[in-house]
Structures are given as C-alpha cells and as structure tokens.
Design a protein around this motif. Structure first.
Motif, PDB file in Angstrom:
ATOM      1  N   ASP A  94       0.771  -1.250   0.028  1.00  0.00           N
ATOM      2  CA  ASP A  94      -0.003  -0.045   0.084  1.00  0.00           C
ATOM      3  C   ASP A  94       0.798   1.285   0.025  1.00  0.00           C
ATOM      4  OD1 ASP A  94      -2.562  -1.470  -0.047  1.00  0.00           O
ATOM      5  OD2 ASP A  94      -2.814  -1.132   2.023  1.00  0.00           O
ATOM      6  N   HIS A  95       1.975   1.218   0.816  1.00  0.00           N
ATOM      7  CA  HIS A  95       2.783   2.447   0.824  1.00  0.00           C
ATOM      8  C   HIS A  95       3.665   2.739  -0.341  1.00  0.00           C
ATOM      9  CE1 HIS A  95       5.545   5.464   3.054  1.00  0.00           C
ATOM     10  NE2 HIS A  95       6.581   4.581   2.361  1.00  0.00           N
ATOM     11  N   ILE A  96       4.109   1.487  -1.138  1.00  0.00           N
ATOM     12  CA  ILE A  96       4.571   1.560  -2.230  1.00  0.00           C
ATOM     13  C   ILE A  96       3.736   2.235  -3.331  1.00  0.00           C
ATOM     14  CG2 ILE A  96       5.818   0.488  -4.167  1.00  0.00           C
ATOM     15  CD1 ILE A  96       6.880  -1.337  -1.778  1.00  0.00           C
ATOM     16  N   ARG A  97       2.544   1.773  -3.490  1.00  0.00           N
ATOM     17  CA  ARG A  97       1.589   2.154  -4.686  1.00  0.00           C
ATOM     18  C   ARG A  97       1.029   3.775  -4.267  1.00  0.00           C
ATOM     19  NH1 ARG A  97      -1.029  -3.009  -3.089  1.00  0.00           N
ATOM     20  NH2 ARG A  97      -0.778  -4.328  -4.806  1.00  0.00           N
ATOM     21  N   GLU A  98       1.167   4.128  -3.080  1.00  0.00           N
ATOM     22  CA  GLU A  98       1.150   5.437  -2.903  1.00  0.00           C
ATOM     23  C   GLU A  98       2.187   6.378  -2.846  1.00  0.00           C
ATOM     24  OE1 GLU A  98      -0.666   5.750   1.119  1.00  0.00           O
ATOM     25  OE2 GLU A  98      -2.480   4.381   0.458  1.00  0.00           O
ATOM     26  N   ASN A  99       3.071   5.872  -2.941  1.00  0.00           N
ATOM     27  CA  ASN A  99       4.545   6.920  -2.999  1.00  0.00           C
ATOM     28  C   ASN A  99       5.505   6.242  -3.892  1.00  0.00           C
ATOM     29  OD1 ASN A  99       4.158   8.700  -0.184  1.00  0.00           O
ATOM     30  ND2 ASN A  99       3.548   6.393   0.317  1.00  0.00           N
ATOM     31  N   TYR A 100       5.048   5.563  -4.867  1.00  0.00           N
ATOM     32  CA  TYR A 100       5.929   5.059  -5.937  1.00  0.00           C
ATOM     33  C   TYR A 100       6.756   6.160  -6.583  1.00  0.00           C
ATOM     34  CZ  TYR A 100       2.735   6.839  -9.387  1.00  0.00           C
ATOM     35  OH  TYR A 100       1.728   7.693 -10.159  1.00  0.00           O
ATOM     36  N   ALA A 101       6.510   7.248  -6.650  1.00  0.00           N
ATOM     37  CA  ALA A 101       7.116   8.375  -7.523  1.00  0.00           C
ATOM     38  C   ALA A 101       8.158   8.990  -6.492  1.00  0.00           C
ATOM     39  CB  ALA A 101       6.254   9.557  -8.101  1.00  0.00           C
TER      40      ALA A 101
ATOM     41  N   ALA B 137      11.398   8.819  -3.605  1.00  0.00           N
ATOM     42  CA  ALA B 137      12.469   7.730  -3.257  1.00  0.00           C
ATOM     43  C   ALA B 137      12.052   6.597  -2.264  1.00  0.00           C
ATOM     44  CB  ALA B 137      13.652   8.548  -2.730  1.00  0.00           C
ATOM     45  N   LEU B 138      12.078   5.600  -2.791  1.00  0.00           N
ATOM     46  CA  LEU B 138      11.707   4.284  -1.886  1.00  0.00           C
ATOM     47  C   LEU B 138      12.966   3.698  -1.510  1.00  0.00           C
ATOM     48  CD1 LEU B 138       8.440   3.600  -3.548  1.00  0.00           C
ATOM     49  CD2 LEU B 138       8.655   4.611  -1.050  1.00  0.00           C
ATOM     50  N   SER B 139      13.405   3.113  -0.284  1.00  0.00           N
ATOM     51  CA  SER B 139      14.310   2.171  -0.027  1.00  0.00           C
ATOM     52  C   SER B 139      13.861   0.908   0.672  1.00  0.00           C
ATOM     53  CB  SER B 139      15.354   2.955   0.769  1.00  0.00           C
ATOM     54  OG  SER B 139      15.244   2.984   1.962  1.00  0.00           O
ATOM     55  N   LEU B 140      14.476  -0.092   0.392  1.00  0.00           N
ATOM     56  CA  LEU B 140      14.234  -1.515   1.068  1.00  0.00           C
ATOM     57  C   LEU B 140      14.211  -1.345   2.712  1.00  0.00           C
ATOM     58  CD1 LEU B 140      13.536  -4.506   0.844  1.00  0.00           C
ATOM     59  CD2 LEU B 140      16.181  -4.906   0.971  1.00  0.00           C
ATOM     60  N   ALA B 141      15.255  -0.664   3.149  1.00  0.00           N
ATOM     61  CA  ALA B 141      15.441  -0.541   4.587  1.00  0.00           C
ATOM     62  C   ALA B 141      14.316   0.245   5.299  1.00  0.00           C
ATOM     63  CB  ALA B 141      16.725   0.174   4.965  1.00  0.00           C
ATOM     64  N   GLU B 142      13.916   1.324   4.475  1.00  0.00           N
ATOM     65  CA  GLU B 142      12.993   2.295   5.121  1.00  0.00           C
ATOM     66  C   GLU B 142      11.728   1.932   5.151  1.00  0.00           C
ATOM     67  OE1 GLU B 142      15.255   6.612   3.941  1.00  0.00           O
ATOM     68  OE2 GLU B 142      13.441   5.821   2.619  1.00  0.00           O
ATOM     69  N   VAL B 143      11.226   1.039   4.014  1.00  0.00           N
ATOM     70  CA  VAL B 143       9.814   0.585   4.165  1.00  0.00           C
ATOM     71  C   VAL B 143       9.829  -0.313   4.811  1.00  0.00           C
ATOM     72  CG1 VAL B 143       8.250  -0.522   2.478  1.00  0.00           C
ATOM     73  CG2 VAL B 143       9.687   1.457   1.434  1.00  0.00           C
ATOM     74  N   GLY B 144      10.981  -1.526   5.117  1.00  0.00           N
ATOM     75  CA  GLY B 144      10.821  -2.446   6.036  1.00  0.00           C
ATOM     76  C   GLY B 144      10.846  -2.066   7.520  1.00  0.00           C
ATOM     77  N   ALA B 145      11.647  -1.089   7.789  1.00  0.00           N
ATOM     78  CA  ALA B 145      11.077  -0.398   8.959  1.00  0.00           C
ATOM     79  C   ALA B 145       9.892   0.227   9.304  1.00  0.00           C
ATOM     80  CB  ALA B 145      12.231   0.851   9.353  1.00  0.00           C
ATOM     81  N   LEU B 146       9.007   0.609   8.348  1.00  0.00           N
ATOM     82  CA  LEU B 146       7.787   1.433   8.300  1.00  0.00           C
ATOM     83  C   LEU B 146       6.882   0.348   8.810  1.00  0.00           C
ATOM     84  CD1 LEU B 146       5.997   3.818   7.471  1.00  0.00           C
ATOM     85  CD2 LEU B 146       5.773   2.912   5.379  1.00  0.00           C
ATOM     86  N   VAL B 147       7.214  -0.967   8.274  1.00  0.00           N
ATOM     87  CA  VAL B 147       6.105  -1.917   8.806  1.00  0.00           C
ATOM     88  C   VAL B 147       6.775  -2.808   9.959  1.00  0.00           C
ATOM     89  CG1 VAL B 147       5.083  -2.000   6.364  1.00  0.00           C
ATOM     90  CG2 VAL B 147       6.964  -3.417   6.871  1.00  0.00           C
TER      91      VAL B 147
ATOM     92  N   ARG C 255       6.453   1.758 -11.686  1.00  0.00           N
ATOM     93  CA  ARG C 255       6.901   3.144 -12.185  1.00  0.00           C
ATOM     94  C   ARG C 255       6.409   3.022 -13.811  1.00  0.00           C
ATOM     95  NH1 ARG C 255      12.097   4.643  -8.611  1.00  0.00           N
ATOM     96  NH2 ARG C 255      10.896   5.407  -6.707  1.00  0.00           N
ATOM     97  N   VAL C 256       7.142   1.908 -14.278  1.00  0.00           N
ATOM     98  CA  VAL C 256       7.120   1.659 -15.828  1.00  0.00           C
ATOM     99  C   VAL C 256       5.381   1.604 -16.204  1.00  0.00           C
ATOM    100  CG1 VAL C 256       7.145   0.277 -17.488  1.00  0.00           C
ATOM    101  CG2 VAL C 256       9.245   0.660 -16.306  1.00  0.00           C
ATOM    102  N   ALA C 257       4.557   0.777 -15.344  1.00  0.00           N
ATOM    103  CA  ALA C 257       3.205   0.589 -15.517  1.00  0.00           C
ATOM    104  C   ALA C 257       2.598   1.993 -15.475  1.00  0.00           C
ATOM    105  CB  ALA C 257       2.737  -0.260 -14.686  1.00  0.00           C
ATOM    106  N   LYS C 258       2.864   2.893 -14.569  1.00  0.00           N
ATOM    107  CA  LYS C 258       2.205   4.197 -14.335  1.00  0.00           C
ATOM    108  C   LYS C 258       2.675   5.018 -15.487  1.00  0.00           C
ATOM    109  CE  LYS C 258       0.260   3.628 -10.362  1.00  0.00           C
ATOM    110  NZ  LYS C 258      -1.061   3.739 -10.063  1.00  0.00           N
ATOM    111  N   ALA C 259       3.934   4.930 -16.237  1.00  0.00           N
ATOM    112  CA  ALA C 259       4.406   5.622 -17.377  1.00  0.00           C
ATOM    113  C   ALA C 259       3.516   5.230 -18.474  1.00  0.00           C
ATOM    114  CB  ALA C 259       5.840   5.311 -17.494  1.00  0.00           C
ATOM    115  N   CYS C 260       3.298   3.855 -18.578  1.00  0.00           N
ATOM    116  CA  CYS C 260       2.527   3.311 -19.746  1.00  0.00           C
ATOM    117  C   CYS C 260       1.086   3.998 -19.685  1.00  0.00           C
ATOM    118  CB  CYS C 260       2.446   1.939 -19.908  1.00  0.00           C
ATOM    119  SG  CYS C 260       3.725   0.900 -20.173  1.00  0.00           S
TER     120      CYS C 260
END
Length: 311
Positions: A211-218, A220-230, A257-262
């Motif tokens: 959910d977080h990735i879908r809402e903030n895909y544009a 800067a997202l990192s594995l460590a930060e999103v993991g810590a978020l959950v 991101r590519v899907a959104k670009a399409c």
C-alpha cells in the motif's frame, strides 16, 4: 435526515423465520440487508465471520480497532469493504436513514457473511480456493476495494438472489475477482494482539508495505526504510517481499513506475522526459533502459502503437 448507527449483529435476532431463511442461516454464505439499524449497543466487537459490505445509497462510517488504536474511515456509496474475523470494530457503520425506511435492493446496503473455518477446510480439499488466501489474510486488517467494476458489484448483488450451489458458485467467482483486484487499501495499521498469526502476520505487513509503495511510488523508496515502516528487519523484509510478490523490492518498484508511465503515455500527450520524472525515475536514460527491458520497446514506440491513429 437523522443519522442512525447500524451495528453488525453477533447472532440472528430470534424471530419466526421467513421462507428459505432457515436454510440461509446454515449456508456457507449468508446475505443481509444493511439498511436497518440494530438495537444492540456496545463498544468494540470482535465477530468470528468475515463480512463483505457493499455501502448503500448513503455514505457510511466505520470505526475499526479499539482504544488508542481506533481508526475512523468514511466510505462513499457503492464502496466495498471486507472485514476479517476477530477484527475489533466499534459502532461499525453509520448510515443516514432513508425516506420510507429501508432502501430498495438496487440502492440499499448489503452484507455477505461467511465463516473462516469452512473456507480453510475447502482450501485443503480444493486447491483452487487457495487463490483467495492472500485476500483473506488482508481482511484481518480490513480492506477497502477501490474502483471496482460494475460487473463485480452486480455479481455481489446477484448473490443475494441465489440459493444453494448457485449462490456458492457465484460467491467463489466473486472471491476470485476480489483476490485479483490490485487497487485496494488496508484499513488498520495495527496487527491484532494475541492472535498468534505467524506467517499471516508477515503477510499483513507485506500488504501494508505494498500500500505504501503504491501511494508513494514516485518518491525515493528504499528497502530498509519501507521495511522499518512495517516493523521488519531489512533481510527479513526482503525475503518476505520476494516470497509474496515473486519479485525483488527494486524490480517491483521499477515495474510499478513503468506501468504508471504506460498509462500516461497512452492517455496524455506529456513529453516522455516529463513522464520519466513524474513516475519516479531520476534520469531519462535509466527510464528508457528499464522501459525497454520490461515492455520490449522504447516509450516513443509504445505511444505510437497505442495511438488511435496507429494502424
């Protein structure tokens, strides 16, 4: 119009059953109109059934959780919400009374109730039912489906008119459509205390991360930060994410991101470089490289093929 609270009943109200009602009470899937308020009072209530709510003609509000963890959500008419078993919900939905009492079947709210155990036993006998497993895991935190198609809503209402095997067949088709629907949001950010969910707990955290990735895909997202978020360590989150999605964290974000670009290439006349930065890439060459790898063509070629004049 006066606002009245509707609370999901724990058990059917004792009364003389109408024709076919006794059969419905023992069925795997039970249907109820959600327009009439209940006289029951009380705070947070944990039910043992799944509840699939179709909000009727009036807006509705749900309080989910309890105490400091309580969250409130407002839903527009036509919203579909799935609530899992043992999920604390206080006052459930609040509807505005409709003139003349209950709404017609075309505009009134509807609730499908189904138990957890029969589905789990069914999954052991019929492997195809296991496709609904991730959906039911998400339901433990509550799920709101976004932008469901008219055909899915019509199928949900059609279940109310059916009985027996016809109803169950339509219900499994509905489960399949909901399990495949990718546009949803998880309603509660707090895992259930004392439930001992094991792997399900990790699955819920992964869905929260998605959910977080879908809402903030544009962004800067990192594995460590999103993991810590959950609430997961980086290595554990990486393994769980790949197991749940079939992709690495990086590949998933790039693919999104590519899907959104399409979509933007097909529906707008924005310049390719503008789309590149809008969907989260930091340079055009990187965008072109990943786009070609995933789509097999450049962004310009993709747009040309999707153009109405392309022949």
């Amino acid at each position: 119009m006066e606002a009245v609270a509707w609370r999901a009943p724990i058990a059917p109200i004792a009364q003389t059953p109408a024709r076919g009602e006794a059969r419905d009470l023992s069925a795997t899937v039970r249907c109820e109109a959600a327009a009439a308020p209940s006289a029951q009072a009380g705070g947070a209530r944990c039910l043992h059934d799944h509840e699939l709510h179709l909000i009727g003609a009036a807006p509705a509000r749900l309080r989910i959780g309890s105490g400091a963890d309580e969250e409130t959500h407002s839903f527009a008419p036509g919203t579909v919400v799935l609530l899992g078993p043992r999920l604390p919900r206080s006052l459930a939905f609040e509807h505005r009374a409709q003139p003349g009492g209950c709404s017609s079947s075309g505009s009134g709210g509807l609730v499908l109730r189904f138990s957890d155990e029969p589905l789990k036993r069914g999954m052991a006998l019929f492997p195809e039912l296991a496709d609904a497993g991730p959906l039911l895991a998400r339901a433990r935190l509550g799920v709101q489906f976004v932008g469901l198609e008219a055909g899915t809503l019509a199928r949900l209402r059609r279940i109310e008119t059916l009985q027996g095997l016809a109803r169950f067949s339509e219900f499994t088709a509905l489960l399949h459509e909901l399990a495949q629907w990718g546009d949803y949001r998880v309603l509660s950010g707090v895992a259930l205390a004392g439930e001992g969910l094991g792997e399900d707990t990790q699955a819920l955290r992964i869905h929260k991360a998605l959910d977080h990735i879908r809402e903030n895909y544009a962004e800067a997202l990192s594995l460590a930060e999103v993991g810590a978020l959950v609430g997961m360590r980086e290595n554990a989150f990486s393994r769980s994410f790949r197991r749940a999605t079939g992709q690495t964290f990086t590949d998933f974000v790039i693919g999104l991101r590519v899907a959104k670009a399409c979509r933007l290439l097909a529906s707008t006349r924005q310049h390719v470089s503008s789309i590149c930065y809008e969907v989260g890439f930091n340079n055009i060459s990187n965008f072109n490289r990943h786009f070609r790898r995933i789509e097999g063509m450049t962004p310009g070629e993709f747009r040309a093929r999707r153009s109405p004049s392309a022949g």
